[in-house]
Structures are given as structure tokens and as C-alpha cells.
Design an enzyme around this catalytic site. Structure first.
Site, short mmCIF file in Angstrom:
data_model
loop_
_atom_site.label_atom_id
_atom_site.label_comp_id
_atom_site.label_asym_id
_atom_site.label_seq_id
_atom_site.Cartn_x
_atom_site.Cartn_y
_atom_site.Cartn_z
N ASP A 229 0.82 -1.23 0.00
CA ASP A 229 0.00 0.00 0.00
C ASP A 229 0.85 1.27 0.00
O ASP A 229 0.44 2.30 0.55
CB ASP A 229 -0.94 0.00 1.21
CG ASP A 229 -1.88 -1.19 1.19
OD1 ASP A 229 -2.21 -1.69 2.28
OD2 ASP A 229 -2.24 -1.64 0.09
N1 LIG Z 1 2.88 -6.18 -3.16
C1 LIG Z 1 1.64 -5.73 -2.92
N2 LIG Z 1 0.60 -6.58 -2.93
C2 LIG Z 1 -0.66 -6.12 -2.68
C3 LIG Z 1 -0.87 -4.77 -2.36
C4 LIG Z 1 0.27 -3.88 -2.38
O1 LIG Z 1 0.14 -2.66 -2.17
N3 LIG Z 1 1.49 -4.40 -2.66
N4 LIG Z 1 -2.16 -4.33 -2.00
C5 LIG Z 1 -3.02 -5.41 -1.52
C6 LIG Z 1 -4.42 -5.11 -1.13
N5 LIG Z 1 -4.48 -4.94 0.31
C7 LIG Z 1 -4.91 -3.74 0.72
O2 LIG Z 1 -5.38 -2.94 -0.11
C8 LIG Z 1 -4.13 -5.97 1.21
C9 LIG Z 1 -4.37 -7.29 0.87
C10 LIG Z 1 -4.02 -8.32 1.73
C11 LIG Z 1 -3.44 -8.06 2.95
C12 LIG Z 1 -3.06 -9.21 3.82
O3 LIG Z 1 -2.64 -9.04 4.95
N6 LIG Z 1 -3.24 -10.41 3.24
C13 LIG Z 1 -2.81 -11.69 3.93
C14 LIG Z 1 -3.76 -12.82 3.62
C15 LIG Z 1 -5.20 -12.41 3.88
C16 LIG Z 1 -6.15 -13.53 3.43
O4 LIG Z 1 -5.65 -14.63 3.10
O5 LIG Z 1 -7.35 -13.28 3.42
C17 LIG Z 1 -1.46 -12.08 3.31
O6 LIG Z 1 -1.30 -11.89 2.07
O7 LIG Z 1 -0.67 -12.63 4.06
C18 LIG Z 1 -3.20 -6.74 3.31
C19 LIG Z 1 -3.55 -5.70 2.45
C20 LIG Z 1 -3.05 -6.51 -2.56
N7 LIG Z 1 -1.71 -6.98 -2.72
#
Ligand SMILES: Nc1nc2c(c(=O)[nH]1)N[C@@H](CN(C=O)c1ccc(C(=O)N[C@@H](CCC(=O)O)C(=O)O)cc1)CN2
Length: 285
Positions: A229
Site C-alpha cells: 500500500d
Molecule cells: N505487493 C503488494 N501486494 C498487494 C498490495 C500492495 O500494495 N502491494 N495491495 C493489496 C491489497 N491490500 C490492501 O489494499 C491488502 C491485501 C491483503 C493483505 C493481507 O494481509 N493479506 C494476507 C492474507 C489475507 C487472506 O488470506 O485473506 C497475506 O497476504 O498474508 C493486506 C492488504 C493486494 N496486494
């Protein structure tokens, strides 16, 4: 689709004469400029310009125009890109369970308001299959767990390659993309974050906002980088809230803001109106 319309985007160190040289070149090539925006960034005196023009026989005359640009680019140190409007981008939509942003983009695309091909939708859940099916677009279900993230990203990259995807839009896709994925995809990735960044980065921003007692909630569309983000912001908007609003109401109110903000950002990107500048953007909307 106007097959004579093209867009010229350029940036350089600001100096007198750039606008005159570029518009004179277009005039000499027989082009008619129909829209023009320029901006000089005060901090570092970086110049940005976006021109739309019509040129009869554009496709056949493009090589000549590109060759004519070269000495001007050399003289002013231009970084430039010339794009026929008829060459629409191939956009993949990614979604998890919340489908309001996906629905907004699909509806606008169906109405002809998003100039793109959508060859596929990718999701780590199967929920959106029924949303996507009526649009005649395949949904590829690629489940992701901590254990399978690497293989899931490899499979997703293969889909991007196979479908020659130019742009990925994360329409509430709730998986953090690895830096390796971002690098290997190599193209722009737009995300909608459900807060008014830089506030409330990461997961559950509405719960964070409710705990903080905010009087405004918002949404931010930004380019994706390896840092969560933190990529260049394209568009934002907000909505007033108050102490009477429970978290569930913040989520409900926020959905309207998210879908509008993402749609504006995607449309501007597809129309080549967004010019990245460091970790910011210049948007000629
Ligand atoms: N490299 C990036 N990837 C993503 C971004 C980004 O800015 N850089 N934005 C996200 C979207 N997002 C907030 O807008 C967000 C999505 C997911 C998570 C998170 O903690 N996900 C966990 C798993 C959650 C699940 O399995 O339901 C994880 O990936 O460990 C935080 C913020 C999209 N991708």
C-alpha cells in the site's frame, strides 16, 4: 473507435521550447492536436506533457512519426511514448471475496466506458464465478495459502503471459503480491486500498479507522509495489462518518467510495492520463 487518434506522453527536464518543438513536429507530420495538457513539477522542475491528436492514416504513418520524434527527443532529453488509441490494453481483474469493485469495472466495461480487453478474471476464491459468467469472461480460480503462494504466483504469471496481459487490476484482491511476481509480470498493477492512504495501511482498515474514531473514511487507488500500500497514488476520495457508524456501516459506506475511486483510476490509466513521477503521479484527467 477512432483509428486516427493517438496519444503522445512525454517528460523531460523543463526548458523553453519543448511545447513548440513537439507541436510543430506534429503539425509538420499532418497531425491535428485535439487535447493538450502540460505541467512543470515545482520541486524538481520536471516537465510532463500529454497530447491527443488525429492523424489520417495513422497506423501506416506511425513509423515516420516515431522517426521524426527522435531528433526532438535527443535535443530535449525526452522520455516519450506514442500510443494509438485503437490499441486497447489487455486488462486482467483480480478479486477475492468482496466483489463490488469487480462488478463496477465489469459493468462499466460492458457499457463501453472502459476501453480495454478483459481476457480473464483471477481469484483466490470461487465466489465470483457467478458474477463473471454473464460477461462471457473466464474466471481462473487460483487458491493461495502460505504453503502454496509460490506455485500459485507462478501459475498466475503463466496466465498473464498466455493471455498477453498489459495491466493487472486488484479489485479487492486480498493477497500480498511478492516482489518477484511484480518484477516478473513487469507491467502496471493497480490496487484499491480501502482507506485514505497513508492512513490505515494493511488488512482491516475500516476496523482500524473505527478504533481511531475517524470522521472521514476513504479509498485509495494506487500502483502496486513490493511495499504494501505504498505505491504511487492515482486517485482518492472520502466520505463523512461519525460516532453513530459501527464498523459494518463503515464497510457499507466505504464500498461506494472504493468502486468509484478504482473505476476513475482504471479509466485514466487506460486512457494514458497517468504519468508516474517517483512515488507520485501526474494525472491529466
Ligand atoms: N505487493 C503488494 N501486494 C498487494 C498490495 C500492495 O500494495 N502491494 N495491495 C493489496 C491489497 N491490500 C490492501 O489494499 C491488502 C491485501 C491483503 C493483505 C493481507 O494481509 N493479506 C494476507 C492474507 C489475507 C487472506 O488470506 O485473506 C497475506 O497476504 O498474508 C493486506 C492488504 C493486494 N496486494
Amino acid at each position: 473507435m477512432n483509428t486516427e487518434r493517438a496519444r503522445l506522453l512525454l517528460t523531460c527536464a523543463d526548458r523553453p521550447g519543448v511545447v513548440a518543438a513537439v507541436t510543430q513536429l506534429l503539425y509538420e507530420q499532418g497531425a491535428n492536436v485535439v487535447d493538450s495538457h502540460q505541467h512543470t513539477e515545482p520541486d524538481d522542475l520536471r516537465f510532463f506533457m500529454r497530447l491527443e491528436f488525429d492523424l489520417p492514416g495513422l497506423e501506416s504513418r506511425l513509423p515516420l512519426l516515431e522517426r521524426a520524434m527522435e531528433p526532438v527527443a535527443e535535443r530535449f532529453g525526452l522520455q516519450w511514448r506514442l500510443t494509438p488509441a485503437a490499441r486497447v490494453k489487455r486488462m486482467a481483474l483480480f478479486v477475492s471475496k468482496q466483489d463490488h469493485c469487480l462488478q463496477e469495472l465489469l459493468w462499466l466495461w460492458k457499457k463501453g466506458e472502459l476501453a480495454a480487453h478483459i481476457p480473464l478474471v483471477v481469484s483466490n476464491h470461487a465466489d465470483a464465478r457467478e458474477v463473471v459468467a454473464p460477461f462471457g469472461i473466464p474466471l481462473h480460480h487460483v487458491p493461495v495459502t502460505a504453503e502454496t503462494k509460490v506455485s500459485a504466483e507462478a501459475a498466475t504469471l503463466e496466465l498473464m503471459r498466455e493471455h498477453q496481459v498489459d495491466l493487472i487490476v486488484l479489485a479487492r484482491y486480498m493477497q500480498i503480491l511478492s516482489g518477484d511476481f511484480i518484477t516478473r509480470f513487469g507491467g502496471p498493477i493497480i490496487n484499491i486500498h480501502h482507506s485514505f492512504l497513508p492512513a490505515f495501511v494493511g488488512a482491516n482498515p475500516y476496523a482500524q479507522a473505527h478504533t481511531r474514531g475517524v470522521k472521514l473514511i476513504g479509498a485509495t487507488a494506487h500502483y502496486v509495489t513490493a511495499e504494501l500500500d505504498a505505491g504511487p497514488i492515482i486517485e482518492q476520495d472520502v466520505h463523512r462518518v461519525g460516532h453513530r457508524n459501527a464498523v459494518e456501516e463503515l464497510v457499507r459506506i466505504g464500498r461506494r467510495v472504493e468502486r468509484t475511486v478504482l473505476a476513475r483510476a482504471v479509466a485514466w490509466h487506460l486512457e494514458d492520463r497517468v504519468l508516474p513521477h517517483g512515488n507520485k503521479t501526474v494525472v491529466f484527467a
